[in-house]
Design a protein around this motif. Structure first.
Motif, PDB file in Angstrom:
ATOM      1  N   ALA A 228       0.821  -1.208   0.000  1.00 19.72           N
ATOM      2  CA  ALA A 228       0.000   0.000   0.000  1.00 19.72           C
ATOM      3  C   ALA A 228       0.854   1.256   0.000  1.00 19.72           C
ATOM      4  CB  ALA A 228      -0.929  -0.003   1.210  1.00 19.72           C
ATOM      5  N   THR A 229       2.039   1.160   0.551  1.00 18.14           N
ATOM      6  CA  THR A 229       2.922   2.339   0.566  1.00 18.14           C
ATOM      7  C   THR A 229       4.328   1.891   0.187  1.00 18.14           C
ATOM      8  OG1 THR A 229       3.571   2.044   2.865  1.00 18.14           O
ATOM      9  CG2 THR A 229       1.615   3.378   2.475  1.00 18.14           C
ATOM     10  N   GLU A 230       5.158   2.874  -0.112  1.00 21.65           N
ATOM     11  CA  GLU A 230       6.549   2.567  -0.441  1.00 21.65           C
ATOM     12  C   GLU A 230       7.241   1.905   0.746  1.00 21.65           C
ATOM     13  OE1 GLU A 230       8.985   5.603  -2.224  1.00 21.65           O
ATOM     14  OE2 GLU A 230       7.299   6.358  -3.409  1.00 21.65           O
ATOM     15  N   PHE A 231       6.836   2.317   1.974  1.00 19.34           N
ATOM     16  CA  PHE A 231       7.461   1.711   3.155  1.00 19.34           C
ATOM     17  C   PHE A 231       7.199   0.208   3.198  1.00 19.34           C
ATOM     18  CE2 PHE A 231       6.920  -0.004   7.409  1.00 19.34           C
ATOM     19  CZ  PHE A 231       8.203   0.167   7.899  1.00 19.34           C
ATOM     20  N   VAL A 232       5.935  -0.172   2.963  1.00 17.44           N
ATOM     21  CA  VAL A 232       5.592  -1.592   3.020  1.00 17.44           C
ATOM     22  C   VAL A 232       6.388  -2.363   1.976  1.00 17.44           C
ATOM     23  CG1 VAL A 232       3.748  -3.287   2.762  1.00 17.44           C
ATOM     24  CG2 VAL A 232       3.302  -1.134   3.935  1.00 17.44           C
ATOM     25  N   GLY A 233       6.476  -1.782   0.762  1.00 17.64           N
ATOM     26  CA  GLY A 233       7.211  -2.447  -0.316  1.00 17.64           C
ATOM     27  C   GLY A 233       8.670  -2.641   0.017  1.00 17.64           C
TER      28      GLY A 233
END
Lengths: 344, 305
Positions: free
Chosen positions: A226-231
């Motif tokens: 959902a976000t760049e952090f999760v990726g």
């Protein structure tokens, strides 16, 4: 009924905001993993659910019961601690029986329950031992048996496997998965180990800085961060985030919306590789090539960015080589300026 | 080398002994091969000498006390001293029947038991609070506890004697025990707090989640684990009261404790009586302290647990 509903739970410690209005809904019998880097608030959230710490605001319901103001002992929750917390002055049998004795179950029921859970956790031959005589893995088993013996509505686990060595952890993980699935207990499990989270969870709540970044099943977390952090937190190596490249000519994006696209997120394994210049492929220079058994991991320079590409292990490509790559069109995710996934 | 080669052909029944002495001789070889530097040796001897002096400093007076208390009066005043006295229990026997000894002994015991109870009943909860809770002024509180030991006894005992007379608990064992408790409490707090700190808080939390309230969790989980240490700090409070002489001498007149009694009556007694009295005072304290030494170390963080 033991679904859990966490509504707008926040926690401040002085001026520090540890949890920022957490909303989380856990279905009956679901296995939810709270995953995040250290300091993200996952353990605090777990301890608030257990009643070991107080929330600054918000409410928690288990089934139809509002438990926000209840003492830990009235919540019908069991918890497995990171350091196991097996009572050292009691035998294994007394440890497992502890919760049942406190609530004054009949002795016959206690004996039956101790035998049953000990057999479930394969410690039936250790019932007369003290925790000092047990290995770390066996203590872990006692802790889980003790938690399950009380037949709690909710089972909380705070990094239960992190004190075990790697091989034992793998074994316990598989065992926990089958036992907890059979026990039908709603479980919340805290870890910082993404592999543990992916393997155990029905749904993972990825946390960062006191907020939930994404709450979804593991495959969705992996394929649609959902976000760049999760990726970049999930996956090893993490997802590549690179500016959109016109050469790839993604058919799924209309001209207008691609204007807003800030970054493309592409998993390392989702690239096509050519050795010759090919239409729609972009050239990259391989800096490091590492053979990791099942595949080869390339670290390459793409414009100003570093990207990671996984290729088959028999592909002949060395350090300093030039290759041409293109992501698989259907595997590319698009992120806006705030780092959030754009709906396709 | 010669011994090892001869052992190599020994029958198998002796092989275990042979291999042991083989290992022995090889370690000797290793030692001679690695010659310690002169400097190291000097330090080692200095260290040994220092330790010996300290040990003798404590042990020689106690040994003399014991020897003399079972010697005859002639042996005590005579010269040269012998390490094997005649083992006469005359003086000890005489001392035991000396007017007032038994009642003084009883008073000492009573005062020590009261002190012990006060120190634990007040000290253990304070120790638990220091170990488990964070509260404003915590460090200051800890500091004050330690500082209270720096308060000189005469400064405390004389005004207290006046107040005790006003309140009407002068010359009472309870009043004395309260003064002794001020000496024993700081230790009780510090020992028990380090004790409770050594018990993981997760054990209590686990008990809470399994249906215990705070008191039940304490009684079923913390107390059994802390009991040996609490006993030790109780014994220590007992010894502090048992050994205390200044306040006892000032605050009691009729109901003297053994220490106060001895100070008063022994100054004009013959030497052998003094030794007998000394022995009776020292031995219980010594035995108690020996029994609880492990916990006293843990108070200063030199734990062997």
């Amino acid at each position: 009924m033991s679904a859990i509903q966490i509504s707008a739970v926040s926690k401040q410690f002085g001026k520090q905001e540890i949890l920022k209005s957490i909303d989380l809904e856990i279905r009956d019998k679901e296995f939810t993993v709270l995953l995040g880097p250290s300091g993200c608030g996952k353990s605090t959230l777990l301890r608030i659910i257990a009643g070991l710490e107080y929330e600054s605001s918000g409410s928690i319901r288990i089934g139809e019961r509002e438990i926000t103001s209840l003492a830990p002992r009235d919540r019908r929750i069991a918890m497995v601690f990171q350091n196991y917390a097996v009572f050292p002055h009691m035998t294994v049998a007394e440890n497992i029986a502890f919760g049942l004795r406190v609530r004054k179950d009949s002795e016959a029921h206690i004996q039956r329950k101790v035998k049953e859970t000990a057999a479930l956790m394969h410690i039936e031959d250790r019932l007369d031992h003290y925790s000092g005589q047990l290995s770390g893995g066996q203590r872990q088993r006692v802790a889980v048996a003790r938690a399950l013996a009380t037949e709690p509505e909710v089972l909380l686990m705070d990094e239960p496997l992190s004190n075990l060595d790697a091989l034992l952890r793998l074994e316990m993980r598989a065992e926990l998965k089958t036992i907890l699935a059979a026990s039908d207990t709603t479980t919340i499990y805290v870890t910082h180990d993404q592999v543990e989270a992916m393997s155990l969870a029905d749904r993972i709540a990825v946390m960062k800085g006191g907020q939930i970044e994404q709450y979804a099943p593991p495959s969705e977390i992996y394929h649609y961060p959902a976000t760049e952090f999760v990726g970049s937190f999930i996956g090893n190596p993490p997802m590549n985030f690179i500016p959109p490249d016109a050469r790839w000519n993604h058919p799924t994006r209309s001209e207008q919306s691609s204007q807003q696209v800030h970054k493309c997120g592409i998993r390392p394994e989702d690239f096509e590789v050519r050795f010759e210049p090919t239409e729609n492929f972009a050239p990259v220079r391989v800096l490091v090539s590492e053979l990791l058994g099942s595949h080869k991991q390339l670290t390459a320079r793409f414009g100003d960015e570093m990207i990671r590409v996984n290729v088959p292990s028999d592909l002949e490509v060395g350090n300093g080589g030039d290759i041409h790559i293109r992501p698989l069109a259907e595997k590319v995710r698009f992120y806006d300026h705030s780092g959030h996934l754009m709906s396709a | 080398m010669k011994s090892s080669s001869s052992e190599a052909v020994m029958p198998s029944s002796l092989s275990s002994r042979a291999s042991a002495s083989l290992a022995d001789s090889s370690s000797q070889l290793a030692q001679t091969a690695h010659k310690p530097r002169r400097n190291d040796m000097a330090w080692r001897w200095l260290f040994r000498a220092g330790v010996s002096i300290l040990v003798l400093w404590v042990l020689v007076p106690i040994a003399l006390l014991m020897l003399n208390s079972v010697s005859t009066p002639e042996q005590i005043t005579g010269w040269p001293k012998t390490l094997t006295p005649a083992l006469s229990f005359e003086t000890l026997d005489f001392f035991w029947h000396y007017q007032g000894v038994i009642s003084a002994l009883g008073n000492s015991l009573l005062a020590a038991v009261f002190t012990m109870v006060i120190a634990i009943v007040l000290g253990a909860p304070a120790g638990y609070a220091l170990a488990r809770f964070v509260f404003p002024g915590m460090n200051a509180y800890r500091m004050i506890i330690i500082l209270s030991r720096a308060f000189p006894m005469p400064l405390l005992a004389l005004p207290l004697a006046v107040i005790f007379i006003q309140v009407g608990i002068d010359d009472s064992i309870l009043g004395l025990a309260m003064v002794h408790a001020t000496l024993a409490l700081p230790f009780a707090v510090l020992i028990t707090s380090s004790l409770f700190m050594g018990i993981p808080v997760e054990l209590e939390e686990a008990a809470w989640l399994m249906g215990c309230n705070r008191w039940q969790a304490f009684r079923r989980v913390v107390l059994p684990l802390a009991a040996p240490g609490i006993t030790a700090s109780a014994v220590f409070a007992f010894v502090i009261s048992w050994n205390e002489v200044f306040a006892s001498a000032i605050l009691t007149v009729e109901n003297r404790t053994l220490t106060a009694f001895l100070v008063q009556s022994l100054s004009e007694s013959p030497a052998e009586i003094k030794y007998a009295g000394g022995l009776i005072l020292v031995v219980p304290a010594l035995l108690f302290l020996f029994a609880i030494r492990k916990y006293l170390f843990s108070m200063w963080g030199i734990s062997n647990r």
